[in-house]
Design a protein around this motif. Structure first.
Motif, PDB file in Angstrom:
ATOM      1  N   GLY A   1       6.682  -0.850 -10.099  1.00 58.93           N
ATOM      2  CA  GLY A   1       7.668  -2.127 -10.043  1.00 58.93           C
ATOM      3  C   GLY A   1       8.146  -2.998  -8.797  1.00 58.93           C
ATOM      4  O   GLY A   1       7.759  -3.959  -8.972  1.00 58.93           O
ATOM      5  N   ARG A   2       8.305  -2.395  -7.669  1.00 63.37           N
ATOM      6  CA  ARG A   2       8.569  -2.822  -6.748  1.00 63.37           C
ATOM      7  C   ARG A   2       7.144  -3.456  -6.022  1.00 63.37           C
ATOM      8  O   ARG A   2       7.401  -4.675  -5.560  1.00 63.37           O
ATOM      9  CB  ARG A   2       9.078  -1.687  -5.723  1.00 63.37           C
ATOM     10  N   VAL A   3       6.284  -2.941  -6.152  1.00 64.45           N
ATOM     11  CA  VAL A   3       4.901  -3.358  -5.717  1.00 64.45           C
ATOM     12  C   VAL A   3       4.450  -4.921  -6.520  1.00 64.45           C
ATOM     13  O   VAL A   3       4.381  -5.945  -5.811  1.00 64.45           O
ATOM     14  CB  VAL A   3       3.525  -2.512  -6.073  1.00 64.45           C
ATOM     15  N   VAL A   4       4.670  -5.075  -7.984  1.00 65.00           N
ATOM     16  CA  VAL A   4       4.642  -6.231  -8.474  1.00 65.00           C
ATOM     17  C   VAL A   4       5.642  -7.172  -8.273  1.00 65.00           C
ATOM     18  O   VAL A   4       5.247  -8.315  -7.910  1.00 65.00           O
ATOM     19  CB  VAL A   4       4.568  -5.827  -9.829  1.00 65.00           C
TER      20      VAL A   4
ATOM     21  N   LYS B   1       0.786  -1.130  -0.027  1.00 64.85           N
ATOM     22  CA  LYS B   1       0.023   0.048  -0.010  1.00 64.85           C
ATOM     23  C   LYS B   1       0.916   1.417  -0.072  1.00 64.85           C
ATOM     24  O   LYS B   1       0.611   2.146  -0.829  1.00 64.85           O
ATOM     25  CB  LYS B   1      -0.893  -0.184   1.115  1.00 64.85           C
ATOM     26  N   GLN B   2       2.021   1.263   0.877  1.00 66.66           N
ATOM     27  CA  GLN B   2       2.824   2.575   1.152  1.00 66.66           C
ATOM     28  C   GLN B   2       3.724   2.582  -0.359  1.00 66.66           C
ATOM     29  O   GLN B   2       3.794   4.013  -0.850  1.00 66.66           O
ATOM     30  CB  GLN B   2       3.837   2.293   2.155  1.00 66.66           C
ATOM     31  N   LEU B   3       3.989   1.662  -0.810  1.00 66.80           N
ATOM     32  CA  LEU B   3       4.626   1.799  -2.231  1.00 66.80           C
ATOM     33  C   LEU B   3       3.674   2.086  -3.398  1.00 66.80           C
ATOM     34  O   LEU B   3       4.233   2.839  -4.341  1.00 66.80           O
ATOM     35  CB  LEU B   3       5.382   0.360  -2.781  1.00 66.80           C
ATOM     36  N   MET B   4       2.441   1.889  -3.212  1.00 65.53           N
ATOM     37  CA  MET B   4       1.807   2.180  -4.423  1.00 65.53           C
ATOM     38  C   MET B   4       1.420   3.658  -4.359  1.00 65.53           C
ATOM     39  O   MET B   4       1.135   4.429  -5.143  1.00 65.53           O
ATOM     40  CB  MET B   4       0.053   1.492  -4.000  1.00 65.53           C
TER      41      MET B   4
ATOM     42  N   VAL C   1       4.212 -10.583  -6.520  1.00 68.58           N
ATOM     43  CA  VAL C   1       4.307 -11.684  -7.502  1.00 68.58           C
ATOM     44  C   VAL C   1       5.499 -12.837  -6.733  1.00 68.58           C
ATOM     45  O   VAL C   1       5.465 -13.843  -6.859  1.00 68.58           O
ATOM     46  CB  VAL C   1       4.854 -11.475  -8.920  1.00 68.58           C
ATOM     47  N   GLY C   2       6.224 -11.930  -6.047  1.00 71.39           N
ATOM     48  CA  GLY C   2       7.514 -12.586  -5.535  1.00 71.39           C
ATOM     49  C   GLY C   2       7.124 -13.327  -4.227  1.00 71.39           C
ATOM     50  O   GLY C   2       7.509 -14.556  -3.897  1.00 71.39           O
ATOM     51  N   GLN C   3       6.264 -12.641  -3.526  1.00 74.01           N
ATOM     52  CA  GLN C   3       6.094 -13.167  -2.126  1.00 74.01           C
ATOM     53  C   GLN C   3       4.614 -13.349  -1.834  1.00 74.01           C
ATOM     54  O   GLN C   3       4.132 -14.453  -1.123  1.00 74.01           O
ATOM     55  CB  GLN C   3       6.474 -12.114  -0.901  1.00 74.01           C
ATOM     56  N   VAL C   4       3.734 -12.504  -1.845  1.00 76.75           N
ATOM     57  CA  VAL C   4       2.382 -12.476  -1.449  1.00 76.75           C
ATOM     58  C   VAL C   4       1.579 -13.619  -2.551  1.00 76.75           C
ATOM     59  O   VAL C   4       0.986 -14.288  -1.661  1.00 76.75           O
ATOM     60  CB  VAL C   4       1.552 -11.135  -1.552  1.00 76.75           C
ATOM     61  N   PHE C   5       1.762 -13.466  -3.637  1.00 73.05           N
ATOM     62  CA  PHE C   5       0.709 -14.398  -4.351  1.00 73.05           C
ATOM     63  C   PHE C   5       1.186 -15.796  -4.194  1.00 73.05           C
ATOM     64  O   PHE C   5       0.143 -16.585  -3.834  1.00 73.05           O
ATOM     65  CB  PHE C   5       0.957 -14.128  -5.873  1.00 73.05           C
ATOM     66  N   PRO C   6       2.623 -16.141  -4.212  1.00 75.95           N
ATOM     67  CA  PRO C   6       2.764 -17.601  -3.957  1.00 75.95           C
ATOM     68  C   PRO C   6       2.168 -18.133  -2.431  1.00 75.95           C
ATOM     69  O   PRO C   6       1.636 -19.215  -2.262  1.00 75.95           O
ATOM     70  CB  PRO C   6       4.059 -17.692  -4.098  1.00 75.95           C
ATOM     71  N   ALA C   7       2.583 -17.120  -1.640  1.00 77.66           N
ATOM     72  CA  ALA C   7       1.950 -17.421  -0.316  1.00 77.66           C
ATOM     73  C   ALA C   7       0.521 -17.499  -0.077  1.00 77.66           C
ATOM     74  O   ALA C   7       0.022 -18.438   0.636  1.00 77.66           O
ATOM     75  CB  ALA C   7       2.640 -16.428   0.788  1.00 77.66           C
TER      76      ALA C   7
END
Length: 153
Positions: A122-125, A113-116, A129-135
């Motif tokens: 880019g960092r949000v994605v 949210k803060q990055l948004m 994609v790297g952490q939140v989605f797979p978890a």
């Protein structure tokens, strides 16, 4: 006389007037309805995640609206988790704990949210994609596996 008093304590289970006697170790109709809705919501989130992940894999960027939607979904999910965890607390404690374990991703979601707000998409994605989605996918499958048999009744 002794017989009569012994059965009186259990009389509320059978008597029609006491049909609504609340036993929170069993699921009730409204809870089944909610858990079905909850499972549907988990599956919908999953489809959204697959869709967004595919776009990223194919080198497409995610726009702010899509990311905003994502955050909204996670916010809604937090509320739904809270309700379903409470339903399961007395019925199935390990599932209650599992649902609650999603809270560990709150910090990731806050960070997103803060990055948004800083428009650092880019960092949000990367985090999504790297952490939140797979978890999320792993957690969601586990929750579905445990809840699905319960709503079949």
């Amino acid at each position: 006389m002794g017989e009569k008093t012994k059965t009186m304590g259990h009389h509320h289970h059978h008597d029609d007037e006491h049909e609504h006697y609340y036993d929170n170790t069993k699921l009730h109709d409204n809870q089944f309805v909610f858990l079905r809705y909850y499972l549907h919501m988990l599956q919908t989130c999953e489809q959204g995640i697959h869709y967004l992940s595919k776009r990223v894999e194919n080198g497409q960027t995610l726009d702010l609206t899509q990311l905003q939607d994502c955050i909204e979904v996670f916010r809604t999910l937090e509320n739904a988790n809270f309700l379903s965890a409470n339903i399961m607390k007395k019925v199935d404690f390990p599932t209650y704990e599992l649902i609650h374990s999603f809270d560990q991703y709150k910090s990731h979601i806050e960070q997103v949210k803060q990055l948004m707000e800083k428009k650092e998409t880019g960092r949000v994605v990367e985090i999504l994609v790297g952490q939140v989605f797979p978890a999320y996918l792993e957690w969601s499958r586990e929750v579905q596996k445990r809840l699905f048999p319960r709503i079949q009744q």
